[in-house]
Design an enzyme around this catalytic site. Structure first.
Site: not given
Ligand code: NOJ
Length: 553
Positions: A105, A207, A264, A337-338
Site C-alpha cells: 500500500d 492510497d 484509490e 478497512h474503511d
Molecule cells: C485511505 C485509507 O484507506 C484510509 O484508511 C486512510 O485513513 C486514508 N486514506 C488516509 O491515508
C-alpha cells in the site's frame, strides 16, 4: 480455442482473486494483541484455499500509528509492531511459492509528521526540504489560509510555530500533505516504489491518490456544515493536471514490470474511468466508491442518512462495469478497512447474515473484474455491537461523532451513526476459532473481538459445508474452472427489478447467469433467462427464496 486465447490475453492479476489484510487485526504471533507479518505468513495456506493470488497488505511501514499505518514515518522500514524486514522478505518468498504475490500500500499523498522529511521541512523556511509540503501564510487576521475541513474533521490547516506558517493536511493533522509540484518529492516517492518492486512485490494499492494535485489558487469553499468549514475534498480532489503526475509515476514505476497498480480514487466517477485505467490511463484498476456511498450521504457524513433502493445500487455497479468493459479492468469489492461490514451495508431487510454474505459473495466472485475480498468478509460478520464512543479506536469515528453532536444530534443519535458506519467495524480481530480472543492473539486484542466469535469463526465454518466460507471457496473453484466467469463479457438482466440483481457472462459459446435476491421475500424470474444452463446448487426454477443467490453455468 477462442476461449483459451481470450484467457491468455489477460494478465495474472486479472485472473486471480485479491484479498486485503489489515495486518494489525489478522493474526498475532507475538502475543502483544496486535497482528504480525509472521501471522500472515502462517495463514498463506488459508488464503490459497480461497484462490487468492494477490495479497494487499495495508501499510506496515514504520509509523506512529495515528491512522494505523497510513501515517508513514519511514517507507524503507517495517514497523517493529509488525516484525522486521526479514519477516516481510519471508512473506513475499513463501507467498510466491504458493502463487500469492504481495501487494504493498503506497501512501503518497501525505507522510507522518514524524517522517524525517517533514521534521526538516518544519524547521525553517530555508532548509533543503522547505518546499516538500504545502505551506501557506496565515490570513491577515491570523486565521488559516482557507476554510477547508479535513476529511477527518476540523480545519485542514495546522499552524507550525517554528516556520510561522500553516501546513495543509487532507486527513489528520499528523498526516501533512506532500508537495507533488516539487520534482524532488516525486523522485523520492518513485524511488520508494521501485525499492519495493525490487523486493518482488506483485503490485501496489495507491492510497488517496486523487488528492495529490492541489488547485493553482487556494480559496475558501462554500460552508457545508455547522462547523463553518467547507469539505477539502471539493477543492482538492481530482483537480486538472493530476493525470500528468500520474503518467510520470506509471512510466517510472509500472512500465516494464509484471505488476499491477490499483489506485484509490475518491472523486473519480465512472464517466472518467477511461482516462484513469487501461491503455490510455494511468492505473490498471481503480477503486471508485460510487457503490459504497449509496447507503450513506455522498459527502460521507455518517449522521446524514439517505434512503436508497436496490436499483440505485445496481445503477452505479452497472455504470462501473460499462465504463471498464472496453477499456481497463474493474476491481470488484464490497468491503475494505474503511467500510462497515457489507452484510449490514448493502441490505435494508432483516435476515441471516450468513445468507447475506453468500448473496454478496455470489455477485463478487462471478462478476467481471478482479474480486477484492477483505479479511473476514468470507465469514459473513456483521458490524460489532459497539456500546459507547470510548470503545472506538478510529480517529475518523471520533470526529464523525463530534460532527454529529455539532449538527444537533444527541449522544445516542451520534453514537448510532458511528455504530452503523465506523471503520472499526472492519477492523475488529479476525475470528479464527472459538478459543479466547478468537484465536487472534494470546494477548489482549487492541480492539475488542466481535461478540459473535464463538459461533462465527474459520474453524467452525470449515467444519460446516453450508457456511459462508465453504460457499466462498466453492465460488473460487467455480471461477477457476469456468473461463467465462473470468474473461466473459458482462451484461445486466432484470434491470428494474427491486429484489434481484442479475447478470449474464458470455465467452464464445459459454454462458453463465448469476441471480441474487437482495430481499427477504421470495422473488420470481423468467426461467428463459437460464435456458440450457445448470444451477450449481439445488434451486426451484423461476423462483428465488428470500436471500437466495444462485449461479447457472
Ligand atoms: C485511505 C485509507 O484507506 C484510509 O484508511 C486512510 O485513513 C486514508 N486514506 C488516509 O491515508
Amino acid at each position: 480455442m477462442t476461449i483459451v486465447s481470450e484467457l491468455n490475453d489477460l494478465a495474472w492479476w486479472q485472473k486471480t482473486i485479491a484479498y486485503e489484510v489489515y495486518p494489525k487485526s489478522f493474526l498475532d504471533t507475538a502475543g502483544k494483541g496486535t497482528g504480525t507479518l509472521a501471522g500472515i505468513t502462517q495463514k498463506l495456506d488459508y488464503l490459497q484455499k480461497l484462490g487468492v493470488g494477490a495479497l494487499w497488505i495495508t501499510p506496515c511501514y514504520k509509523s506512529p500509528m495515528v491512522d494505523n499505518g497510513y501515517d508513514v514515518a519511514d517507507y524503507y522500514h517495517i514497523d517493529p509492531s509488525f516484525g522486521t524486514m526479514a519477516d516481510m522478505d519471508e512473506l513475499i518468498a513463501r507467498g510466491r511459492e504458493r502463487g500469492i504475490r504481495v501487494v504493498m500500500d503506497l501512501v503518497f499523498n501525505h507522510t507522518s509528521e514524524e517522517c524525517a522529511w517533514f521534521v526538516e521541512s518544519c524547521s525553517s523556511r530555508e532548509n533543503d526540504k522547505a518546499d516538500w509540503y504545502i505551506w501557506r501564510d496565515a490570513k491577515p487576521d491570523g486565521s488559516a489560509p482557507t476554510n477547508w475541513r479535513s476529511i477527518f474533521g476540523g480545519s485542514a490547516w495546522e499552524w507550525c510555530e517554528e516556520r510561522q506558517q500553516f501546513y495543509l493536511h487532507t486527513f489528520a493533522k499528523q498526516q501533512p500533505d506532500l508537495n507533488w509540484e516539487n520534482p524532488e518529492v516525486r523522485k523520492a516517492l518513485f524511488d520508494i516504489a521501485n525499492f519495493w518492486v525490487g523486493k518482488g512485490v506483485g503490485g501496489f494499492r495507491i492510497d488517496a491518490i486523487t488528492y495529490i494535485k492541489k488547485p493553482s489558487v487556494f480559496e475558501d469553499g462554500d460552508v457545508d456544515g455547522a462547523d463553518g468549514l467547507s469539505a477539502v475534498h471539493a477543492a482538492t480532489a481530482n483537480t486538472p493536471g493530476i493525470l500528468d503526475f500520474l503518467h510520470e509515476f506509471k512510466a517510472a514505476v509500472r512500465d516494464g514490470h509484471d505488476i499491477f497498480m490499483v489506485g484509490e480514487a475518491n472523486g473519480v466517477d465512472a464517466s472518467e474511468l477511461d482516462q484513469w485505467v487501461g491503455e490510455r490511463g494511468v492505473f490498471d484498476m481503480l477503486f471508485e466508491f460510487s457503490h459504497t456511498l449509496i447507503p450513506m450521504h455522498k459527502s460521507e457524513i455518517w449522521c446524514r442518512k439517505v434512503d436508497w433502493t436496490l436499483t440505485d445500487l445496481k445503477r452505479v455497479l452497472v455504470a462501473s462495469q460499462e465504463a471498464t468493459a472496453k477499456n481497463g479492468w474493474y476491481p470488484a469489492f464490497w468491503e475494505n478497512h474503511d467500510q462497515p461490514r457489507s452484510t449490514v451495508n448493502y441490505f435494508q431487510c432483516d435476515g441471516s447474515l450468513a445468507k447475506k454474505a453468500k448473496v454478496l459473495g455470489t455477485v463478487l466472485l462471478t462478476t467481471r473484474g478482479t474480486p477484492f475480498l477483505f479479511q473476514g468478509e468470507e465469514l459473513g460478520y456483521g458490524n460489532a455491537p459497539w456500546r459507547s464512543i470510548d470503545e472506538f479506536d478510529d480517529l475518523s469515528t471520533r470526529n464523525q461523532y463530534e460532527f454529529a453532536l455539532g449538527e444537533g444530534f444527541d449522544e445516542a443519535g451520534a453514537l448510532a451513526a458511528c455504530v452503523r458506519y465506523s471503520r472499526d467495524n472492519a477492523r475488529t480481530p479476525m475470528q479464527w476459532d472459538a478459543s479466547e480472543h478468537a484465536g487472534f492473539s494470546v494477548g489482549e486484542p487492541w480492539l475488542p473481538v466481535h461478540d459473535d466469535y464463538e459461533a462465527c469463526n474459520v474453524a467452525a465454518q470449515e467444519a460446516n459445508a453450508d457456511s459462508p466460507l465453504a460457499w466462498y471457496r466453492r465460488l473460487a473453484s467455480l471461477r477457476a474452472e469456468h473461463p467465462v466467469l473470468v474473461a466473459g463479457d458482462w451484461n445486466e438482466l432484470m434491470t428494474d427489478d427491486e429484489q434481484v440483481f442479475a447478470f449474464e457472462r458470455r465467452l464464445g459459446d459459454a454462458r453463465a447467469v448469476t441471480l441474487a435476491n437482495f430481499s427477504n421475500k421470495q422473488a420470481a424470474y423468467d426461467p428463459a433467462l437460464v435456458k440450457g444452463l445448470k444451477p450449481i446448487t439445488q434451486t426451484t426454477l423461476g423462483e428465488l427464496q428470500p436471500l437466495e443467490s444462485v449461479v447457472f453455468v
